[in-house]
Motif scaffolding. Structure first.
Motif, PDB file in Angstrom:
ATOM      1  N   TYR A  36       0.811  -1.543  -0.195  1.00 22.49           N
ATOM      2  CA  TYR A  36       0.036  -0.077   0.188  1.00 22.49           C
ATOM      3  C   TYR A  36       0.893   1.175   0.066  1.00 22.49           C
ATOM      4  N   ARG A  37       1.647   1.456  -1.208  1.00 26.82           N
ATOM      5  CA  ARG A  37       2.681   2.409  -1.133  1.00 26.82           C
ATOM      6  C   ARG A  37       2.096   3.845  -0.917  1.00 26.82           C
ATOM      7  N   ALA A  38       0.886   4.056  -1.523  1.00 25.83           N
ATOM      8  CA  ALA A  38       0.207   5.199  -1.601  1.00 25.83           C
ATOM      9  C   ALA A  38      -0.511   5.596  -0.240  1.00 25.83           C
ATOM     10  N   ALA A  39      -0.456   4.625   0.801  1.00 26.08           N
ATOM     11  CA  ALA A  39      -1.160   4.780   2.009  1.00 26.08           C
ATOM     12  C   ALA A  39      -0.511   4.320   3.208  1.00 26.08           C
ATOM     13  N   ARG A  40       0.996   4.610   3.209  1.00 26.37           N
ATOM     14  CA  ARG A  40       1.688   4.432   4.202  1.00 26.37           C
ATOM     15  C   ARG A  40       1.357   5.026   5.702  1.00 26.37           C
ATOM     16  N   GLY A  41       0.762   6.063   5.539  1.00 27.95           N
ATOM     17  CA  GLY A  41       0.222   6.717   6.713  1.00 27.95           C
ATOM     18  C   GLY A  41      -0.957   5.895   7.507  1.00 27.95           C
ATOM     19  N   LEU A  42      -1.475   5.303   6.416  1.00 24.96           N
ATOM     20  CA  LEU A  42      -2.919   4.370   7.248  1.00 24.96           C
ATOM     21  C   LEU A  42      -2.152   3.215   7.707  1.00 24.96           C
ATOM     22  N   VAL A  43      -1.106   2.681   6.959  1.00 22.06           N
ATOM     23  CA  VAL A  43      -0.266   1.526   7.766  1.00 22.06           C
ATOM     24  C   VAL A  43       0.118   1.689   9.234  1.00 22.06           C
ATOM     25  N   ILE A  44       0.803   3.244   8.984  1.00 19.71           N
ATOM     26  CA  ILE A  44       1.213   3.548  10.492  1.00 19.71           C
ATOM     27  C   ILE A  44       0.336   3.708  11.532  1.00 19.71           C
ATOM     28  N   ALA A  45      -0.966   4.279  11.059  1.00 21.92           N
ATOM     29  CA  ALA A  45      -1.967   4.546  12.071  1.00 21.92           C
ATOM     30  C   ALA A  45      -2.656   3.303  12.554  1.00 21.92           C
ATOM     31  N   ALA A  46      -2.783   2.073  11.484  1.00 23.15           N
ATOM     32  CA  ALA A  46      -3.229   0.928  12.029  1.00 23.15           C
ATOM     33  C   ALA A  46      -2.214   0.166  12.808  1.00 23.15           C
ATOM     34  N   ALA A  47      -1.085   0.386  12.708  1.00 23.11           N
ATOM     35  CA  ALA A  47      -0.021  -0.284  13.474  1.00 23.11           C
ATOM     36  C   ALA A  47      -0.151   0.400  14.816  1.00 23.11           C
TER      37      ALA A  47
END
Length: 189
Positions: free
Chosen positions: A31-42
């Protein structure tokens, strides 16, 4: 405040030798375009799991003497050190999951984190402090201090790091800390 700092350091040490940053890096690459979402999910996955650990510590604390609380922390650190020293197999890449960047990351990471070594350490830290939620907050910040760089650099660069050396160093620090805390708890040092 001690629980916050201890949780931060121990969270970073435990997660540095774990598969969680590896999975986070895999998801960040997907999800390269949504790395911020991956950080928030983590962040959500870590905070939720470590709050559960702190709740366990709150529930068990009244049943334990101060010495027993110290021994619980010592045991959790020794077990964490032993767990970090084991070789890791690759995490499931979650390729069949179609929940989007946030859903896949939050649920996948939460499942991986549930019952991990740092959740037990967070419980043991929470049992020893009058401010148990700081243990969960510190553990979350410490874990994110490792996972966020993994998300930013991606899987290939994460795997290029000297991960075996990191695991050995983390295991040695955790185990030695556990032994020292245990000996202090039974007044041998």
């Amino acid at each position: 405040m001690d629980a916050l700092m201890a949780g931060l350091v121990l969270g970073a040490l435990c997660v540095a030798g774990d598969r969680t940053p590896w999975l986070a890096a895999i998801l960040a690459d997907r999800y390269r375009a949504a790395r911020g979402l991956v950080i928030a999910a983590a962040a959500l996955a870590f905070l939720g799991n470590y709050m559960l650990g702190a709740l366990g510590g709150i529930l068990v604390a009244p049943l334990l003497s101060p010495e027993a609380r110290g021994l619980l922390l010592a045991l959790s650190l020794i077990l964490a050190g032993l767990g970090v020293s084991w070789r890791q197999k690759a995490p499931d890449r979650l390729t069949g999951w179609r929940l989007g960047p946030f859903g896949t990351s939050a649920l996948g990471l939460a499942i991986m984190i549930f019952g991990d070594r740092m959740q037990l350490v967070a419980a043991a830290l929470a049992a020893r402090t009058p401010l148990p939620w700081l243990a969960a907050a510190g553990a979350t910040l410490g874990a994110l201090a490792v996972v966020v760089p993994a998300i930013v650099i991606g899987e290939a660069r994460w795997m290029a790091l000297p991960r075996r050396l990191i695991c050995i160093a983390s295991a040695a620090i955790l185990t030695l800390s556990g032994v020292i805390i245990g000996l202090r708890s039974i007044a041998l040092i």
